[in-house]
Scaffold this active site. Structure first.
Site, PDB file in Angstrom:
ATOM      1  N   CYS A 196       0.807  -1.210   0.000  1.00 35.32           N
ATOM      2  CA  CYS A 196       0.000   0.000   0.000  1.00 35.32           C
ATOM      3  C   CYS A 196       0.846   1.268   0.000  1.00 35.32           C
ATOM      4  CB  CYS A 196      -0.937  -0.022   1.193  1.00 35.32           C
ATOM      5  SG  CYS A 196      -0.100  -0.385   2.726  1.00 35.32           S
ATOM      6  N   HIS A 221      -1.407   0.175   7.174  1.00 29.04           N
ATOM      7  CA  HIS A 221      -1.886   0.575   5.859  1.00 29.04           C
ATOM      8  C   HIS A 221      -1.472   2.008   5.593  1.00 29.04           C
ATOM      9  CE1 HIS A 221      -4.187   0.017   2.316  1.00 29.04           C
ATOM     10  NE2 HIS A 221      -5.170   0.839   2.624  1.00 29.04           N
ATOM     11  N   ASP A 270      -8.265   5.614  -1.314  1.00 25.97           N
ATOM     12  CA  ASP A 270      -7.365   4.489  -1.028  1.00 25.97           C
ATOM     13  C   ASP A 270      -6.958   3.833  -2.342  1.00 25.97           C
ATOM     14  OD1 ASP A 270      -5.964   2.351  -0.163  1.00 25.97           O
ATOM     15  OD2 ASP A 270      -7.405   1.766   1.402  1.00 25.97           O
TER      16      ASP A 270
END
Lengths: 344, 667
Positions: free
Chosen positions: B420, B464, B480
């Site tokens: 991520c 994350h 995201d």
């Protein structure tokens, strides 16, 4: 299958089992008596080699590295390598275990020579064995190696220096192996039940043969005298010049003819007698035996039939390997404890 | 003439050495991926040199030549890494050492040195990759090393290479079950045992204040619990569980960091418009040695910590006054439905969110500038997300290392595989280049709900990074980008996030079945991700915690009566099977016969193995036994022979009883 009284079945089975066990033990005992030995797993010892110890250190390093860096796969590698080492231990022990060992022929030597002991190893298992090193127990670096295919067998000869006359028992033999990975060394001992007869050392500068009477001018001596007394069947060792060639030529070997030897009737004065008592007792016993050994050899090589006297033992004059072997054996075992019985 | 042309058979030594070179090559080859090219070249040259020495029967180079070469290589390592100590420099040195050692092998001991070093090098390869392929390669390398090692142990006969490989493979196969058992059961210690200078950052638990490629994925490999949450009401849906941590807005081309505090303080007020029902919950946070507290986006109230007051920063991060060294518990209220800073209240402040380092990542910069042509900022956002979704970007826990200074360019146009942090960083960069204010938010996403106690457990593996973009009329909007690549990452927890297939499986699927490509594709994807997930869970992430859980479950299962019953039944079946096999092997009459033979053998009358009962009977008749025993034995043998071979039709039970009576007379 018919049903049987359960009690009877159990009893029979138990008895059969017990007898099978006893039979097995007896068979093993018999095998031991015959010098035939099965190197069982219980008789195989195993320890890590120096490389194996280094491998343990390596495993520790791998483990610490995996822990420190949190390497999941590193743990996998470490444990796989460690398990391989354990498998290697089993394989190494198996490489030696259940090996059938049997002593082979044992010859005879003169003191000072290397006594050969033939050893037979059989692989009764269906797996091949490699790199089994074999040698006398006290040798640091084994000199012999054996590879045995499944069900195969191999022979090798271990040599041991002989020092004195008499029976030389086979030394304890050590079998070692570190196959497959060399991380573990397995070893086992075997005392082969065989012995080699060691003849006395033939004296180097011995006096000439003790011929009664004058030696003939050609130096060959009057073998068996001069007067032709008839023929007899050829015996191995008879000098070629004593063969009755004319008679032999008349007989076709294909029709059952055989070699014949001329026999001479020698006068008593020309007879060769190798007699222990004739040697002065001032000489050391071993030297006397040594000298007699030399004389036996000389007489054989010169083709002179010789009579042999040692203690109570008396052999009439004769020639040939059997006679020589009997004389040499008597010399080898003379006055040795437990040797006389064998000498007969 | 033909004789001269044919390749001469190699001698044993040469063959063994070539085998060693091959095994070494197998271990060294994967290292080429991360070593400086010159090290790879030197190693390759050395191995070729060794092969030539072997094949042509030349002499090995003298130490007077080797030592300077080795010293030069050491200097080269220092020049490449600026140190000789760190992890990477150490691996490079080790690789060179193995290569040079090949040229200095004289005794058998040296073989062990090389093989053992190879084992260690196989481990160091896992610093860089722990994929399933790497594992496969490791198994193959070990098999090769074992084969080499056992080849060098042979003294006389040398079985063909195939047989030796088989033996090596067999050993490996025998070792595998044990290795797996030890892997599962061996007590694990929480690493690291010490910190290396180079990997100091990895040793910090949890999130740090910076984000560079590879940092977060290291955190995410840990199954440690970050915090546990107990909600007052229902648990919000998984996709809205964004636990806000440090907000990173400064970028130097490789690393994202927080803005210096003085630039934030007092510049502007934070306006937060909320909607919907508040979410109340209690957080139990494990000690992290950092000052961050975590709350669901967006927190409305501050945690009330006695003697360690928490403050809210301008980016709505919650920071305690002191690092958290003990487990703490705090209550927070958040609103999932919110608008943050709807109205820009100062262009200066917004400039911070547009700054890019000069001269780095030129390609990404150009792409962003092109995006700026789109007038609607929302469309700029969706354009980038679409690019992530439709092009071959993959989500992976073990991303390839980005070595260069232009890490964003490397990622966007090179590796295209990342965690991520790669996606968030690249996205924010592109947004800024396109003129959209953007920043990176790090924290945790999701969590695992335990239905029994209602606690949501958030682990380090849930770490994350996502992005926020400021859009006119909507304020700071959470975007995201990882979700565009791996939607599963956000819908469930990261552990179940499934990386896309490694190569163009989409195309493959279309080739294989035109009727319904998506079904096949999704099946393949599903199978691959399940495999990969299992790998991550059980191999890479098999931690102290997981081991404890597994063993607890195992012992619980073991002591349940069903398990015990199954085990007992299995044992009984096994016993019965053994009994049955024994019964099959010998029938009762044969047992009597062998009992008789043994009894006679005891009395000095062993049956020869090839002796038939009738022939044996003839011998027994003249044996030195009591007359009765002799007669009984002879009769026994006659009857046995008749029953066994002459197809006498007496019932077995009858024969058995007769023979048993006869046997008892042989005393």
């Amino acid at each position: 299958m018919a049903a049987m009284a359960p009690a009877a079945t159990v009893r029979v089975r138990l008895r059969a089992w017990l007898e099978a066990r006893r039979a097995g033990m007896r068979a093993r005992a018999t095998a031991r008596d015959q010098g035939d030995v099965l190197l069982g797993l219980r008789r195989v010892y195993i320890l890590p080699t120096r490389a194996g110890l280094a491998f343990i250190v390596l495993l520790l390093v791998l483990l610490i590295g995996s822990t420190n860096y949190n390497l999941g796969l590193g743990f996998g590698l470490t444990f796989l390598a460690g398990s391989c080492a354990l498998v290697d231990m089993v394989f190494t022990a198996r490489n030696l275990a259940d090996l059938r060992l049997r002593p082979g022929r044992a010859g005879a030597v003169f003191a000072g020579e290397d006594a050969p002991f033939e050893l037979l190893a059989t692989n009764p298992t269906p797996r091949a064995r490699y790199a089994i090193r074999i040698d006398v127990d006290d040798v640091r670096e084994p000199r012999h190696a054996l590879d045995l295919p499944a069900g195969g067998s191999g022979t090798l000869t271990v040599r041991v220096a002989s020092r004195r006359r008499g029976w030389l028992r086979a030394p304890r033999v050590r079998l070692t192996t570190s196959f497959p990975l060399g991380l573990f060394g397995a070893w086992g001992y075997w005392q082969p039940d065989s012995r080699v007869l060691v003849y006395p050392f033939p004296e180097q500068a011995a006096p000439p043969l003790p011929l009664l009477g004058e030696p003939s001018p050609d130096g060959l001596g009057g073998a068996g005298g001069d007067d032709f007394a008839g023929v007899r069947t050829y015996q191995p060792g008879d000098p070629l010049r004593q063969l009755a060639w004319r008679r032999i030529a008349r007989l076709d070997p294909a029709l059952g003819g055989h070699l014949v030897t001329k026999q001479f009737e020698g006068g008593a004065k020309n007879e060769l007698v190798i007699d222990f008592d004739a040697l002065p007792s001032s000489i050391d016993l071993e030297l006397r035996l040594s000298r007699m050994t030399r004389w036996v050899l000389d007489a054989e090589s010169q083709g002179l039939p010789y009579a042999f006297r040692l203690g109570r033992l008396r052999y009439d004059a004769a020639l040939g390997p059997a006679h020589q072997a009997a004389c040499l054996q008597a010399l080898a075992l003379f006055l040795l404890p437990g040797g006389d019985g064998d000498a007969a | 003439m033909m004789q001269g042309l044919r390749m001469p058979a190699l001698s044993r030594d040469k063959e063994d050495t070539l085998l060693l070179i091959a095994s070494t090559l197998l271990v060294l080859a994967p290292h080429a991926a991360h070593l400086p090219p010159w090290v790879t070249l030197v190693c390759g040259a050395t191995l070729v040199w060794r092969a030539v020495v072997t094949l042509l029967g030349r002499r090995m180079p003298p130490n007077t030549l080797l030592l300077p070469v080795a010293a030069a290589a050491m200097a080269g390592v220092y020049a490449s890494y600026k140190t000789l100590l760190g992890r990477d420099a150490g691996v490079a040195m080790l690789v060179l050492l193995v290569a040079f050692k090949m040229l200095e092998m004289h005794a058998r001991r040296d073989l062990f040195v090389v093989v053992f070093l190879c084992f260690f090098l196989a481990l160091t390869n896992f610093f860089y990759s722990q994929s399933m392929f790497t594992a496969l390669l490791m198994v193959v390398s070990i098999a090769a090393l074992l084969t080499t090692q056992l080849t060098f142990q042979l003294t006389g006969a040398v079985p063909p290479l195939r047989a030796r490989l088989l033996l090596g493979g067999k050993m490996l196969l025998c070792a595998a079950p044990l290795a797996i058992a030890v892997f599962v059961l061996f007590p694990r210690i929480e690493g690291p045992l010490w910190g290396m200078p180079e990997d100091a950052q990895q040793t910090s638990r949890g999130l740090s204040d910076t984000m560079a490629p590879g940092e977060l994925s290291n955190v995410a490999l840990s199954e440690d619990v970050a915090f546990r949450v107990k909600f007052d009401g229902p648990v919000p849906p998984q996709p809205s569980l964004y636990w806000r941590g440090p907000v990173l807005a400064a970028f130097d081309g490789r690393t994202w960091t927080r803005l210096p505090p003085r630039r934030i303080a007092g510049r502007h007020t934070v306006s937060l418009a909320i909607g919907g029902a508040p979410v109340r919950y209690e957080v139990t946070q494990e000690p992290s040695n950092a000052r961050w507290l975590f709350a669901l986006e967006m927190p409305l109230t501050l945690p009330d910590l006695p003697d360690n007051p928490a403050t809210l920063t301008g980016e709505l991060e919650i920071q305690a006054a002191r690092p958290l060294t003990e487990r703490i518990r705090y209550g927070v209220t958040s609103h999932i439905d919110y608008n943050l800073q709807l109205h820009a209240d100062g262009d200066v402040a917004r400039d911070d969110w547009l700054l890019l380092p000069a001269g780095t990542n030129p390609r990404a910069l150009a792409e962003g500038r092109r995006l700026a042509a789109e007038r609607d900022p929302t469309r700029r956002v969706t354009a980038v997300l679409r690019r992530f979704r439709t092009e071959k970007f993959t989500y992976t826990l073990a991303p390839p290392r980005l070595q260069g200074a232009d890490s964003i360019d490397d990622f966007l146009y090179g590796t295209r595989a990342g965690f991520c942090e790669h996606y968030a960083g690249a996205f924010v960069f592109l947004m800024r280049a396109a003129g959209v204010p953007a920043r990176v938010v790090t924290g945790y996403q999701g969590g695992e709900l335990n239905p029994l106690d209602g606690y949501l457990t958030v682990r380090q593996s849930d770490a994350h990074a996502w992005a926020e973009v400021w859009l006119e009329g909507r304020g700071w909007v959470r975007v995201d980008p990882t979700a565009a690549v791996a939607p599963e990452r956000v819908q469930r927890s990261h552990a179940h996030a499934l990386p896309a297939p490694p190569f163009g499986l989409e195309k493959l699927g279309r080739l294989m079945g035109p009727q319904d490509p998506d079904a096949l594709l999704s099946r393949v994807r599903f199978a691959f991700s399940a495999l990969n997930n299992g790998w991550n869970q059980w191999v890479l992430n098999y931690s102290v915690q997981r081991q404890h859980d597994l063993l607890t479950r195992l012992t619980d299962a073991l002591w349940r009566w069903q398990t015990l019953a199954v085990l007992a039944a299995g044992a009984l079946l096994l016993l019965a099977g053994i009994k049955f096999a024994q019964r099959r092997r010998s029938d009762p009459v044969d047992r009597l016969y062998s009992a008789l033979c043994q009894r006679l053998a005891q009395r000095g009358l062993p049956r020869a193995p090839d002796e038939a009962p009738a022939a044996f009977a003839a011998r027994v008749a003249t044996a030195n036994l009591t007359p009765d025993a002799r007669a009984a034995a002879a009769e026994f043998l006659r009857r046995y022979s008749a029953w066994r071979y002459a197809r006498e039709t007496a019932p077995e039970r009858h024969v058995f009883n007769t023979l048993q009576a006869l046997l008892s007379r042989v005393r």
